[in-house]
Design an enzyme around this catalytic site. Structure first.
Site, PDB file in Angstrom:
ATOM      1  N   HIS A 170       0.880  -1.165   0.000  1.00 41.64           N
ATOM      2  CA  HIS A 170       0.000   0.000   0.000  1.00 41.64           C
ATOM      3  C   HIS A 170       0.926   1.226   0.000  1.00 41.64           C
ATOM      4  O   HIS A 170       2.011   1.180   0.588  1.00 41.64           O
ATOM      5  CB  HIS A 170      -0.816   0.122   1.285  1.00 41.64           C
ATOM      6  CG  HIS A 170      -1.727  -1.025   1.607  1.00 41.64           C
ATOM      7  ND1 HIS A 170      -1.299  -2.165   2.214  1.00 41.64           N
ATOM      8  CD2 HIS A 170      -3.075  -1.159   1.451  1.00 41.64           C
ATOM      9  CE1 HIS A 170      -2.339  -2.977   2.405  1.00 41.64           C
ATOM     10  NE2 HIS A 170      -3.423  -2.404   1.953  1.00 41.64           N
ATOM     11  N   ASP A 219       2.326   1.971   3.358  1.00 42.76           N
ATOM     12  CA  ASP A 219       3.264   1.008   3.958  1.00 42.76           C
ATOM     13  C   ASP A 219       4.689   1.443   3.674  1.00 42.76           C
ATOM     14  O   ASP A 219       5.573   1.321   4.515  1.00 42.76           O
ATOM     15  CB  ASP A 219       3.175  -0.398   3.324  1.00 42.76           C
ATOM     16  CG  ASP A 219       1.800  -0.984   3.331  1.00 42.76           C
ATOM     17  OD1 ASP A 219       1.012  -0.646   4.226  1.00 42.76           O
ATOM     18  OD2 ASP A 219       1.521  -1.806   2.432  1.00 42.76           O
TER      19      ASP A 219
HETATM   20  C1  XUL Z   1      -7.256  -6.595   4.651  1.00 39.18           C
HETATM   21  C2  XUL Z   1      -6.519  -7.015   3.459  1.00 39.18           C
HETATM   22  C3  XUL Z   1      -5.746  -5.933   2.762  1.00 39.18           C
HETATM   23  C4  XUL Z   1      -5.732  -6.038   1.292  1.00 39.18           C
HETATM   24  C5  XUL Z   1      -5.031  -4.894   0.607  1.00 39.18           C
HETATM   25  O1  XUL Z   1      -7.873  -7.634   5.320  1.00 39.18           O
HETATM   26  O2  XUL Z   1      -6.502  -8.172   3.091  1.00 39.18           O
HETATM   27  O3  XUL Z   1      -4.457  -5.948   3.266  1.00 39.18           O
HETATM   28  O4  XUL Z   1      -5.130  -7.219   0.854  1.00 39.18           O
HETATM   29  O5  XUL Z   1      -5.541  -3.661   0.971  1.00 39.18           O
END
Ligand code: XUL
Ligand code: CO
Length: 436
Positions: free
Chosen positions: A100, A103
């Protein structure tokens, strides 16, 4: 600088090895159904749990030792984490990673500063990608942690927050594109609601669709040709998540004209929280031409939340691989470990044990599933079970050439129906066990 000095490059040593820092089953160059394990499995390390997880939970603070991390939100600290991440991923031998925006780089005081931070870290990510050959499986934007997203991002009641979320995804898409990312993920985060007394359900869904269309349009305008993926998850954080399961996501995509633009990223623990098996979610996606990628992890049968544990159950991975092999792999998607070490597993080396175990479990699943498929007993049984639709009245039903009246006539004339045959569930369950 070595951040994991005690860990060598992880090698395949075969099933007899007792070295916990070696693969017993994941043999990257071994060929399964015409593809190397490396190309078939396309393993990816997730940045959030692996390099940003702290081990904190609602009852206690951080436990994980991450000696390289000064705990600050500085860009310098973020850049250092990139070095750590690439040393880890390279030693592990995973070909991909994903992240993300927040992150990898700290949120700034405003959007302009956040974008600058992301650019600064993306530059370092790119250098490390080029140096190591590790690729970006997917990028995404964190539209759920900051307090501005308390009411949702694309489904917020605040138009300015919607605009901010859009700007954030615009930037995340550009960075993903610049880093050669092959997919882009939408996970709903706070896209859902707790109570209809304060919620315009129709308007929120319309807005979510508008948002996704704008993302697809922007991708086109910058030349990003990667696959968009929608990740289903029920509950957590809202009671009614709009992306509850694969069926809900596909219905949403079809309703709003997104079905040919977006596939699904199916996560194991999300499937089980929705009351499905992972195999069901994968197969449902596959038959709809929408199985794009998977977030591999597992839940705990005794706990009702998203525990995001590493997958070690070869029965589960065999089921996953039966579906994945049925569509000849996931590319451009892959198998991303959206999983975290337990807060008690606090040493850096535990990150290696966790990923090695997950990769070995999937490699075993792949081999087992391929053996089951080669033998053909399972698929042969299913084919035979439906053979009454291959010819005669069944074929006419499938072809749509008979009406209710025709079928009534058929039954009245025939008098006696063909007898039912056993479904043989137990025999087939035994058959799967024969291969494990
Ligand atoms: C949350 C989840 C996220 C997604 C990406 O449960 O799985 O980390 O994979 O936003
Ligand atoms: Co996920």
């Amino acid at each position: 600088m070595a951040y994991f000095p005690e860990v060598p490059k992880i090698a395949y040593e075969g099933p007899k090895s007792r070295n916990p820092l070696a693969f017993k089953h994941y043999n990257p160059e071994e060929v399964i159904e015409g593809q190397t394990m490396k190309d078939l499995l396309r393993f990816s390390v997730c940045y959030w749990h692996t390099f940003r997880g702290t081990g904190s939970d609602p009852f206690g603070s951080a436990t994980l030792q991450r000696p390289w991390d000064d705990g600050s939100d500085s860009v310098a600290n973020a850049c250092k984490r990139v070095e750590v991440a690439f040393e880890f991923i390279e030693k592990l031998g995973a070909p991909f990673y994903c992240f993300h925006d927040r992150d990898v780089a700290p949120e700034g005081a405003n959007l302009a500063e956040s974008n600058r931070n992301l650019d600064a870290v993306a530059k370092v990510l790119k250098e490390h990608q080029q140096k190591t050959g590790i690729q970006l499986l997917w990028g995404t934007a964190n539209l759920f942690s900051h307090r501005r997203y308390m009411h949702g991002a694309a489904t917020t009641c605040n138009a300015d927050v919607f605009a901010h979320a859009a700007a954030q995804v615009k930037k995340a898409l550009e960075v993903t594109h610049d880093l050669g990312g092959v997919n882009y993920v939408f996970w709903g985060g706070r896209e859902g609601y707790h109570n209809l007394y304060n919620t315009d359900l129709k308007r929120e869904l319309d807005h979510l669709a508008r948002f996704m269309h704008m993302a697809v349009d922007h991708a086109k305008s910058i030349g990003f040709t990667g696959q968009f993926l929608f990740e289903p998850k029920p509950k957590e954080p809202t009671k009614h998540q709009y992306d509850f399961d694969a069926a809900a996501c596909l219905n949403f995509c079809r309703t709003y004209g997104l079905a040919d633009k977006v596939k699904l990223n199916i996560e194991t623990n999300h499937a089980t929280l929705a009351g499905h098996t992972m195999m069901h979610e994968l197969e449902f996606s596959r038959i709809n031409g929408a199985l794009g990628s998977i977030d591999a992890n597992t839940g705990d049968l005794l706990l009702g939340w998203d525990t995001d544990q590493f997958p070690t159950d070869v029965y589960l991975t065999t089921q996953c691989m039966l579906v994945i092999l049925a569509q000849e792999g996931l590319a451009p998607g892959g198998i991303n470990f959206d999983a975290k070490v337990r807060r008690e597993s606090f040493e850096p080396v535990d990150l290696f044990y966790a990923h090695i175990g997950g990769m070995d479990a999937f490699a075993r699943g792949a081999r087992t599933a391929a053996a089951i498929r080669k033998d053909g007993a399972l698929s042969g049984f299913v084919k035979k079970r439906y053979r009454s639709f291959d010819e005669g009245i069944g074929a006419k039903i499938e072809a749509g050439t008979v009406s209710f009246a025709d079928l009534e006539k058929y039954v009245l004339e025939k008098g006696q129906l063909a007898p039912n045959e056993s479904g043989r569930q137990e025999m087939l369950e035994n058959l799967i066990n024969d291969y494990l």
